[in-house]
Design a protein around this motif. Structure first.
Motif, PDB file in Angstrom:
ATOM      1  N   PRO A  64       0.805  -1.221   0.000  1.00  0.00           N
ATOM      2  CA  PRO A  64       0.000   0.000   0.000  1.00  0.00           C
ATOM      3  C   PRO A  64       0.842   1.276   0.000  1.00  0.00           C
ATOM      4  CG  PRO A  64       0.086  -0.922   2.202  1.00  0.00           C
ATOM      5  CD  PRO A  64       0.770  -1.916   1.314  1.00  0.00           C
ATOM      6  N   ILE A  65       0.221   2.340  -0.483  1.00  0.00           N
ATOM      7  CA  ILE A  65       0.804   3.683  -0.350  1.00  0.00           C
ATOM      8  C   ILE A  65       0.949   4.001   1.135  1.00  0.00           C
ATOM      9  CG2 ILE A  65       0.219   6.130  -0.541  1.00  0.00           C
ATOM     10  CD1 ILE A  65       1.092   5.325  -3.189  1.00  0.00           C
ATOM     11  N   THR A  66       2.094   4.533   1.506  1.00  0.00           N
ATOM     12  CA  THR A  66       2.324   5.004   2.880  1.00  0.00           C
ATOM     13  C   THR A  66       2.806   6.446   2.824  1.00  0.00           C
ATOM     14  OG1 THR A  66       4.574   4.089   2.782  1.00  0.00           O
ATOM     15  CG2 THR A  66       2.859   2.712   3.800  1.00  0.00           C
ATOM     16  N   ASP A  67       2.774   7.116   3.977  1.00  0.00           N
ATOM     17  CA  ASP A  67       3.158   8.528   4.011  1.00  0.00           C
ATOM     18  C   ASP A  67       4.606   8.749   3.591  1.00  0.00           C
ATOM     19  OD1 ASP A  67       0.630   8.913   4.955  1.00  0.00           O
ATOM     20  OD2 ASP A  67       1.218   9.361   7.027  1.00  0.00           O
ATOM     21  N   ASP A  68       5.460   7.726   3.733  1.00  0.00           N
ATOM     22  CA  ASP A  68       6.871   7.875   3.385  1.00  0.00           C
ATOM     23  C   ASP A  68       7.230   7.195   2.060  1.00  0.00           C
ATOM     24  OD1 ASP A  68       6.651   5.254   4.181  1.00  0.00           O
ATOM     25  OD2 ASP A  68       8.341   5.302   5.588  1.00  0.00           O
ATOM     26  N   GLY A 272      16.308  18.002 -15.399  1.00  0.00           N
ATOM     27  CA  GLY A 272      14.953  18.232 -15.858  1.00  0.00           C
ATOM     28  C   GLY A 272      13.954  17.204 -15.389  1.00  0.00           C
ATOM     29  N   GLY A 273      14.435  16.052 -14.848  1.00  0.00           N
ATOM     30  CA  GLY A 273      13.449  15.048 -14.471  1.00  0.00           C
ATOM     31  C   GLY A 273      13.963  13.854 -13.724  1.00  0.00           C
ATOM     32  N   GLY A 274      15.091  13.971 -13.018  1.00  0.00           N
ATOM     33  CA  GLY A 274      15.720  12.791 -12.455  1.00  0.00           C
ATOM     34  C   GLY A 274      15.490  12.483 -10.996  1.00  0.00           C
ATOM     35  N   LEU A 275      14.873  13.390 -10.241  1.00  0.00           N
ATOM     36  CA  LEU A 275      14.824  13.204  -8.792  1.00  0.00           C
ATOM     37  C   LEU A 275      13.714  12.261  -8.338  1.00  0.00           C
ATOM     38  CD1 LEU A 275      15.494  16.801  -7.397  1.00  0.00           C
ATOM     39  CD2 LEU A 275      17.021  14.812  -7.274  1.00  0.00           C
ATOM     40  N   LEU A 276      13.988  11.622  -7.216  1.00  0.00           N
ATOM     41  CA  LEU A 276      13.006  10.872  -6.437  1.00  0.00           C
ATOM     42  C   LEU A 276      12.740  11.671  -5.171  1.00  0.00           C
ATOM     43  CD1 LEU A 276      14.815   7.403  -6.586  1.00  0.00           C
ATOM     44  CD2 LEU A 276      13.162   8.315  -8.235  1.00  0.00           C
ATOM     45  N   SER A 277      11.505  11.632  -4.667  1.00  0.00           N
ATOM     46  CA  SER A 277      11.214  12.383  -3.448  1.00  0.00           C
ATOM     47  C   SER A 277       9.973  11.813  -2.774  1.00  0.00           C
ATOM     48  CB  SER A 277      11.017  13.868  -3.772  1.00  0.00           C
ATOM     49  OG  SER A 277      11.032  14.660  -2.596  1.00  0.00           O
ATOM     50  N   THR A 278       9.679  12.341  -1.611  1.00  0.00           N
ATOM     51  CA  THR A 278       8.491  11.984  -0.843  1.00  0.00           C
ATOM     52  C   THR A 278       7.600  13.206  -0.692  1.00  0.00           C
ATOM     53  OG1 THR A 278       9.568  12.558   1.247  1.00  0.00           O
ATOM     54  CG2 THR A 278       9.775  10.260   0.491  1.00  0.00           C
ATOM     55  N   VAL A 279       6.372  12.989  -0.282  1.00  0.00           N
ATOM     56  CA  VAL A 279       5.464  14.101  -0.008  1.00  0.00           C
ATOM     57  C   VAL A 279       6.052  15.013   1.067  1.00  0.00           C
ATOM     58  CG1 VAL A 279       3.292  14.650   1.174  1.00  0.00           C
ATOM     59  CG2 VAL A 279       3.282  13.149  -0.820  1.00  0.00           C
ATOM     60  N   GLU A 280       6.583  14.442   2.128  1.00  0.00           N
ATOM     61  CA  GLU A 280       7.138  15.267   3.199  1.00  0.00           C
ATOM     62  C   GLU A 280       8.290  16.127   2.697  1.00  0.00           C
ATOM     63  OE1 GLU A 280       9.218  14.990   7.642  1.00  0.00           O
ATOM     64  OE2 GLU A 280       8.453  13.170   6.678  1.00  0.00           O
ATOM     65  N   ASP A 281       9.198  15.544   1.932  1.00  0.00           N
ATOM     66  CA  ASP A 281      10.337  16.323   1.431  1.00  0.00           C
ATOM     67  C   ASP A 281       9.878  17.453   0.520  1.00  0.00           C
ATOM     68  OD1 ASP A 281      12.190  14.821   2.799  1.00  0.00           O
ATOM     69  OD2 ASP A 281      13.369  14.294   1.020  1.00  0.00           O
ATOM     70  N   TYR A 282       8.942  17.153  -0.389  1.00  0.00           N
ATOM     71  CA  TYR A 282       8.535  18.211  -1.311  1.00  0.00           C
ATOM     72  C   TYR A 282       7.708  19.286  -0.604  1.00  0.00           C
ATOM     73  CZ  TYR A 282       8.835  19.914  -6.036  1.00  0.00           C
ATOM     74  OH  TYR A 282       9.180  20.657  -7.150  1.00  0.00           O
ATOM     75  N   LEU A 283       7.001  18.911   0.450  1.00  0.00           N
ATOM     76  CA  LEU A 283       6.342  19.929   1.280  1.00  0.00           C
ATOM     77  C   LEU A 283       7.366  20.850   1.935  1.00  0.00           C
ATOM     78  CD1 LEU A 283       3.462  18.038   3.136  1.00  0.00           C
ATOM     79  CD2 LEU A 283       3.200  19.894   1.473  1.00  0.00           C
ATOM     80  N   ARG A 284       8.496  20.305   2.336  1.00  0.00           N
ATOM     81  CA  ARG A 284       9.567  21.134   2.901  1.00  0.00           C
ATOM     82  C   ARG A 284      10.063  22.144   1.865  1.00  0.00           C
ATOM     83  NH1 ARG A 284      11.864  19.343   7.734  1.00  0.00           N
ATOM     84  NH2 ARG A 284      11.038  17.342   8.476  1.00  0.00           N
TER      85      ARG A 284
END
Length: 407
Positions: A64-68, A272-284
């Motif tokens: 499942p999708i998780t917050d992290d 232009g398009g290589g990063l991986l991230s999480t919701v928390e990181d991009y909110l930061r």
């Protein structure tokens, strides 16, 4: 950031109305299996108002999708890299009107296609040199291989330009581009392109550091973006989402298996398009933008620099509808301007969606998106993994749902 501290009322929202976001996404997309899963976050006034996931991060393994969950953010990398480049501008190391050939000498005499096809193009001299401003605003004359509209993007595909194949680097991309003509003379039109990948190369040339190292030191570590990276670490693999594509028969099929991903052990660091991230990181990252370039006592970019970046830089204050070449982009064209790495809402009525004039944003090829609305002190981050991003209008639907929930 404490993802457990969610209070819609404290952020000025109706909790009941915000709940419609999850209901809509689950009923309209997850349950009908139009996407594997998604995660949505809404932040206002520094308070997390909403965080809700649905579905799976890995459909094949029923995880499942998780917050992290770790997501491929594709072109949501562009605003990050644009901010990083402008931190070098703030140090006086270049000007926006510097010719790109100051740092890439082999690009001094760029040419524009007049006819022919690769490898036999007929060309003419560009009207003027390409400037760094042109790269930031996608007015450089470059293009993308997936546009499927011109002989230039066909040449990109033939040469596998900017493809993340083993051993391929930013230097290889720059050398390939030096052999190809432009779609148009710099400054004449707007066209979505590999321009921000070139910005990543410029960061390396100007700073003397690799792009991953510079981003880590200047943005990720100061903001506490611990999960944002070009390749997943061993400890991140268990929560890495798989990516899916919608095929010609409208089926959602596996595109990149998280546990056998092409993102592991990469040599091409795509600005232009290589990063991986999480919701928390991009909110930061969004918190920093809402703070005028500062978050948690760390100033990443100056307030006036950020104001300059998110202003509309299109000629005469035009919107994209009047200056963009036909082809894919991560935004609507009507009522939307473009700055230095960000799209900006210049006419909500013409655009047809309620985000405030002056809000700014971008998205990614796997249907991720974010926007920042300074007037409402609001940021929204939406993560999923479905290619192409043009499949569903998540941005328009989320704008309607989020703004309808404001008290």
């Amino acid at each position: 950031m404490d993802l457990r501290n969610i209070d819609a009322a404290a952020a000025g929202f109706s909790e009941k109305r915000l709940a419609r976001i999850g209901e809509h996404l689950d009923q309209s997309y997850v349950q009908p299996q139009k996407i594997a899963g998604c995660l949505t976050a809404v932040l206002r006034g520094g308070q997390l108002a909403y965080l809700q996931g649905a579905g799976d991060r890995d459909r094949e393994r029923q995880l499942p999708i998780t917050d992290d969950t770790l997501f491929r953010i594709y072109s949501m990398t562009k605003p990050v890299v644009s901010i990083a480049l402008m931190t070098l501008w703030e140090r006086g190391l270049f000007t926006l009107d510097d010719p790109v050939h100051r740092f890439i000498p082999q690009w001094k005499d760029l040419r524009v296609r007049e006819g022919g096809a690769w490898p036999e193009f007929q060309t003419r001299q560009a009207e003027r040199p390409m400037r760094i401003r042109d790269l930031l605003t996608h007015q450089s004359g470059l293009t993308y291989d997936f546009m499927q509209t011109t002989e230039i993007d066909r040449a990109y595909r033939k040469l596998k330009l900017a493809w993340p194949s083993k051993g391929y680097t930013l230097d290889d991309m720059i050398e390939q581009l030096a052999t190809l003509p432009l779609e148009f003379s710099p400054g004449e039109r707007w066209n979505y392109s590999v321009a921000t990948d070139v910005l990543g190369y410029l960061i390396e040339r100007i700073s003397g550091h690799s792009l991953p190292d510079y981003l880590r030191a200047v943005i990720f570590e100061p903001l506490g973006m611990r999960d944002t990276t070009f390749s997943p670490r061993e400890d991140q693999l268990p929560r890495f989402a798989s990516c899916y594509v919608r095929d010609a028969r409208k089926r959602v099929v596996l595109q990149d298996d998280a546990q056998a991903s092409r993102y592991v052990d990469r040599s091409f660091f795509s600005g232009g398009g290589g990063l991986l991230s999480t919701v928390e990181d991009y909110l930061r990252f969004c918190q920093m933008l809402l703070g005028g370039g500062t978050a948690n006592g760390e100033t990443i970019i100056g307030r006036k620099t950020l104001d300059l970046m998110v202003a509309n830089h299109l000629p005469g204050g035009a919107d994209l509808a009047s200056v963009a070449m036909a082809g894919f982009t991560e935004t609507d064209h009507e009522g939307v301007g473009f700055g230095l790495g960000f799209a900006s809402k210049i006419d909500p009525v013409k655009n047809g969606y309620p985000a405030t004039r002056g809000s700014y944003y971008w998205g990614g090829m796997a249907s991720t998106l974010f926007w920042v609305d300074p007037a409402e002190d609001l940021a929204v981050v939406f993560m999923t993994q479905l290619i192409p991003s043009s499949t569903f209008n998540f941005r328009g639907q989320l704008e309607a749902l989020v703004y309808a929930a404001l008290d």
